[in-house]
Design a protein around this motif. Structure first.
Motif, PDB file in Angstrom:
ATOM      1  N   LEU A  25       0.816  -1.218   0.000  1.00 16.75           N
ATOM      2  CA  LEU A  25       0.000   0.000   0.000  1.00 16.75           C
ATOM      3  C   LEU A  25       0.848   1.266   0.000  1.00 16.75           C
ATOM      4  N   ARG A  26       2.160   1.082   0.238  1.00 15.78           N
ATOM      5  CA  ARG A  26       3.080   2.228   0.320  1.00 15.78           C
ATOM      6  C   ARG A  26       2.650   3.189   1.426  1.00 15.78           C
ATOM      7  N   LYS A  27       2.261   2.590   2.544  1.00 15.90           N
ATOM      8  CA  LYS A  27       1.879   3.371   3.727  1.00 15.90           C
ATOM      9  C   LYS A  27       2.763   2.968   4.903  1.00 15.90           C
ATOM     10  N   PRO A  28       2.985   3.891   5.851  1.00 20.29           N
ATOM     11  CA  PRO A  28       3.754   3.530   7.042  1.00 20.29           C
ATOM     12  C   PRO A  28       3.052   2.424   7.826  1.00 20.29           C
ATOM     13  N   LEU A  29       3.831   1.546   8.441  1.00 21.25           N
ATOM     14  CA  LEU A  29       3.278   0.510   9.309  1.00 21.25           C
ATOM     15  C   LEU A  29       3.322   1.024  10.742  1.00 21.25           C
ATOM     16  N   LEU A  30       2.142   1.252  11.320  1.00 23.85           N
ATOM     17  CA  LEU A  30       2.045   1.689  12.712  1.00 23.85           C
ATOM     18  C   LEU A  30       1.929   0.448  13.587  1.00 23.85           C
ATOM     19  N   VAL A  31       2.921   0.235  14.439  1.00 24.15           N
ATOM     20  CA  VAL A  31       2.967  -0.969  15.269  1.00 24.15           C
ATOM     21  C   VAL A  31       2.770  -0.594  16.727  1.00 24.15           C
ATOM     22  N   LYS A  32       1.748  -1.197  17.343  1.00 23.16           N
ATOM     23  CA  LYS A  32       1.514  -1.005  18.773  1.00 23.16           C
ATOM     24  C   LYS A  32       1.658  -2.344  19.479  1.00 23.16           C
ATOM     25  N   GLY A  33       1.776  -2.286  20.797  1.00 23.27           N
ATOM     26  CA  GLY A  33       1.926  -3.497  21.597  1.00 23.27           C
ATOM     27  C   GLY A  33       2.587  -3.160  22.913  1.00 23.27           C
ATOM     28  N   HIS A  58      14.533   8.151  17.150  1.00 19.09           N
ATOM     29  CA  HIS A  58      13.979   7.799  18.459  1.00 19.09           C
ATOM     30  C   HIS A  58      13.377   9.060  19.092  1.00 19.09           C
ATOM     31  N   ILE A  59      12.076   9.027  19.286  1.00 18.43           N
ATOM     32  CA  ILE A  59      11.343  10.211  19.720  1.00 18.43           C
ATOM     33  C   ILE A  59      11.411  10.387  21.233  1.00 18.43           C
ATOM     34  N   LYS A  60      11.597  11.648  21.653  1.00 19.48           N
ATOM     35  CA  LYS A  60      11.562  12.007  23.081  1.00 19.48           C
ATOM     36  C   LYS A  60      10.430  13.007  23.305  1.00 19.48           C
ATOM     37  N   SER A  61      10.191  13.325  24.566  1.00 16.97           N
ATOM     38  CA  SER A  61       9.103  14.264  24.880  1.00 16.97           C
ATOM     39  C   SER A  61       9.372  15.652  24.314  1.00 16.97           C
ATOM     40  N   LYS A 119       5.501   9.461  22.503  1.00 15.35           N
ATOM     41  CA  LYS A 119       6.225  10.192  23.550  1.00 15.35           C
ATOM     42  C   LYS A 119       6.213  11.697  23.302  1.00 15.35           C
ATOM     43  N   ALA A 120       6.056  12.086  22.049  1.00  8.13           N
ATOM     44  CA  ALA A 120       6.147  13.501  21.685  1.00  8.13           C
ATOM     45  C   ALA A 120       4.844  14.225  21.983  1.00  8.13           C
ATOM     46  N   ASP A 121       4.869  15.522  21.758  1.00  7.72           N
ATOM     47  CA  ASP A 121       3.680  16.363  21.913  1.00  7.72           C
ATOM     48  C   ASP A 121       2.560  15.865  21.009  1.00  7.72           C
ATOM     49  N   ILE A 122       1.318  16.113  21.406  1.00  9.81           N
ATOM     50  CA  ILE A 122       0.151  15.620  20.673  1.00  9.81           C
ATOM     51  C   ILE A 122       0.104  16.141  19.236  1.00  9.81           C
ATOM     52  N   GLU A 123       0.727  17.308  18.981  1.00 10.11           N
ATOM     53  CA  GLU A 123       0.715  17.884  17.634  1.00 10.11           C
ATOM     54  C   GLU A 123       1.776  17.273  16.722  1.00 10.11           C
ATOM     55  N   PHE A 124       2.687  16.505  17.294  1.00 10.37           N
ATOM     56  CA  PHE A 124       3.802  15.944  16.523  1.00 10.37           C
ATOM     57  C   PHE A 124       3.333  15.121  15.316  1.00 10.37           C
ATOM     58  N   PRO A 125       2.405  14.148  15.501  1.00 14.09           N
ATOM     59  CA  PRO A 125       1.961  13.371  14.329  1.00 14.09           C
ATOM     60  C   PRO A 125       1.301  14.237  13.269  1.00 14.09           C
ATOM     61  N   ASN A 126       0.490  15.213  13.691  1.00 13.36           N
ATOM     62  CA  ASN A 126      -0.172  16.097  12.727  1.00 13.36           C
ATOM     63  C   ASN A 126       0.838  16.887  11.904  1.00 13.36           C
ATOM     64  N   ASP A 127       1.948  17.267  12.551  1.00 12.48           N
ATOM     65  CA  ASP A 127       2.958  18.066  11.865  1.00 12.48           C
ATOM     66  C   ASP A 127       3.698  17.273  10.780  1.00 12.48           C
ATOM     67  N   ASN A 159       3.631   3.023  22.162  1.00 12.09           N
ATOM     68  CA  ASN A 159       3.311   2.269  23.375  1.00 12.09           C
ATOM     69  C   ASN A 159       1.944   2.647  23.938  1.00 12.09           C
ATOM     70  N   ASN A 160       1.171   3.378  23.144  1.00 10.43           N
ATOM     71  CA  ASN A 160      -0.191   3.768  23.549  1.00 10.43           C
ATOM     72  C   ASN A 160      -0.228   4.721  24.736  1.00 10.43           C
ATOM     73  N   GLU A 161       0.843   5.513  24.909  1.00 11.25           N
ATOM     74  CA  GLU A 161       0.837   6.489  26.000  1.00 11.25           C
ATOM     75  C   GLU A 161      -0.094   7.652  25.685  1.00 11.25           C
ATOM     76  N   LYS A 162      -0.277   7.938  24.398  1.00 10.50           N
ATOM     77  CA  LYS A 162      -1.205   8.992  23.962  1.00 10.50           C
ATOM     78  C   LYS A 162      -1.993   8.485  22.766  1.00 10.50           C
ATOM     79  N   GLU A 163      -3.217   8.992  22.618  1.00  7.85           N
ATOM     80  CA  GLU A 163      -4.006   8.683  21.431  1.00  7.85           C
ATOM     81  C   GLU A 163      -3.434   9.445  20.236  1.00  7.85           C
TER      82      GLU A 163
END
Length: 280
Positions: A25-33, A58-61, A119-127, A159-163
Motif C-alpha cells: 500500500l506504500r503506507k507507514p506501518l504503525l505498530v503497537k503493543g 527515536h522520539i523524546k518528549s 512520547k512527543a507532543d500531541i501535535e507531533f503526528p499532525n505536523d 506504546n499507547n501512552e497517547k491517542e
C-alpha cells in the motif's frame, strides 16, 4: 521483496502479512503493543532481511517534527560571520539534515523507523502528515523542494501512552503485536537462549505466565524480561527443584527482580504467596 521472518526474529503470520501489506500500500506501518514485544526490533530485522539501510529516529518528549526534516543553525552562522569565515556565504553549510531528509534523498530505498511516536507532543503526528503522505517537504532557507527519490519503508511504533490523531491513523497500516502465547514464546526463547533443557524451560515458562496473570500487577513482565531471567537462571545454574512448586501453587521465583520491576508488584506477589501458604 516480501518479509518472511528472519533467524533472529520470530514473526507470526499476521505480522508478516502486515509488513508486506504496508509495503504494497506504500503506507507507514504503525505498530503497537506492550513494551518488550519487539516493535523496534521488527524494523531492524525487516531492514536486514530485505537488505535495506535502516535510519532510526527515536522520539523524546522534547522532539519536534521539524527536527526530522532539518534544522537551520543560525547561531553558528552568526558566529562564523563575526569571525569572517568564508563558508557563511553558503547557507547549505548550516542546514542540519534530519532523518526524513536523509531517507528522501538516499540513492537507494531505505527503511525508516520512527520509534515511540506517542512520547512527543500531541501535535507531533499532525505536523508530519503532509511529509509522510506526499513524501516531500520544502526547505525555506535554501528555497528547494526535497522530494523522495525512493519511498522509504516506514515503521512507526507506539506504546499507547497517547491517542494518535485520526488524520494520522488514516495514513498508516495498523498492526497490534499481541503478547506471544506459550508456543510462540518457546520459539522466541529458542532463538535467543538456545539449548535450554526442556524441563527447565517448561518450569520457567509456567512461573513466568503465573506471574503475568497475577491480577493487579502495575507492570507485567515482558518478553525481553523473560529472556533476561532465563539467561540469569542459566548463568547462576539454578536447579529445576527451585523453580517447581510441590503443590503446583505460585511461589516466589529466584531472581524475581528480572521479572518484576517495582516494589508494589513484588509486595503484591509476596502477599499472594503468603496467603496461599496460610490456606493450606
Amino acid at each position: 521483496m516480501k518479509f518472511q521472518g528472519s533467524q533472529n526474529y520470530v514473526a507470526t503470520e499476521d505480522l508478516m502479512l502486515a509488513v508486506n501489506a504496508s509495503a504494497t500500500l506504500r503506507k507507514p506501518l504503525l505498530v503497537k503493543g506492550e513494551p518488550g514485544t519487539g516493535k523496534t526490533m521488527l524494523a531492524e530485522e525487516v531492514a536486514e532481511a530485505l537488505k535495506l539501510p535502516l535510519l532510526q529516529w527515536h522520539i523524546k518528549s522534547t522532539t519536534k517534527a521539524q527536527q526530522g526534516l532539518y534544522e537551520y543553525d543560525a547561531v553558528s552562522r552568526l558566529r562564523d560571520s563575526q569571525l569572517g569565515d568564508e563558508k557563511v556565504k553558503d547557507i547549505h553549510n548550516y542546514i542540519l539534515k534530519g532523518v526524513l531528509w536523509q531517507a528522501f534523498t538516499a540513492d537507494q530505498p531505505v527503511a525508516l523507523l520512527i520509534d515511540e511516536i506517542d512520547k512527543a507532543d500531541i501535535e507531533f503526528p499532525n505536523d508530519l502528515l503532509r511529509e509522510i503522505d506526499r513524501m516531500e517537504f520544502y526547505c525555506y532557507e535554501t528555497r528547494e523542494l526535497i522530494k523522495a527519490k525512493h519511498r522509504p519503508l516506514v515503521f512507526i511504533t507506539s506504546n499507547n501512552e497517547k491517542e494518535l490523531p485520526d488524520a494520522f491513523l488514516r495514513r498508516c497500516f495498523f498492526h497490534y503485536i499481541k503478547f506471544p502465547d506459550a508456543e510462540t514464546m518457546k520459539k522466541i526463547v529458542d532463538v535467543h537462549v538456545p539449548g535450554l533443557k526442556k524441563e527447565l524451560l517448561a518450569a520457567a515458562m509456567k512461573t513466568f505466565y503465573d506471574v503475568r496473570n497475577l491480577p493487579g500487577l502495575k507492570k507485567k513482565p515482558s518478553t525481553s524480561e523473560l529472556l533476561d531471567w532465563l539467561k540469569l537462571l542459566v548463568a547462576e545454574d539454578i536447579s529445576l527443584d527451585v523453580l517447581q512448586s510441590q503443590d503446583n501453587k505460585v511461589s516466589v521465583p529466584p531472581l524475581v527482580g528480572a521479572l518484576l520491576k517495582n516494589e508494589q508488584d513484588v509486595t503484591l506477589f509476596e502477599k499472594l504467596v503468603f496467603m496461599q501458604r496460610q490456606n493450606r
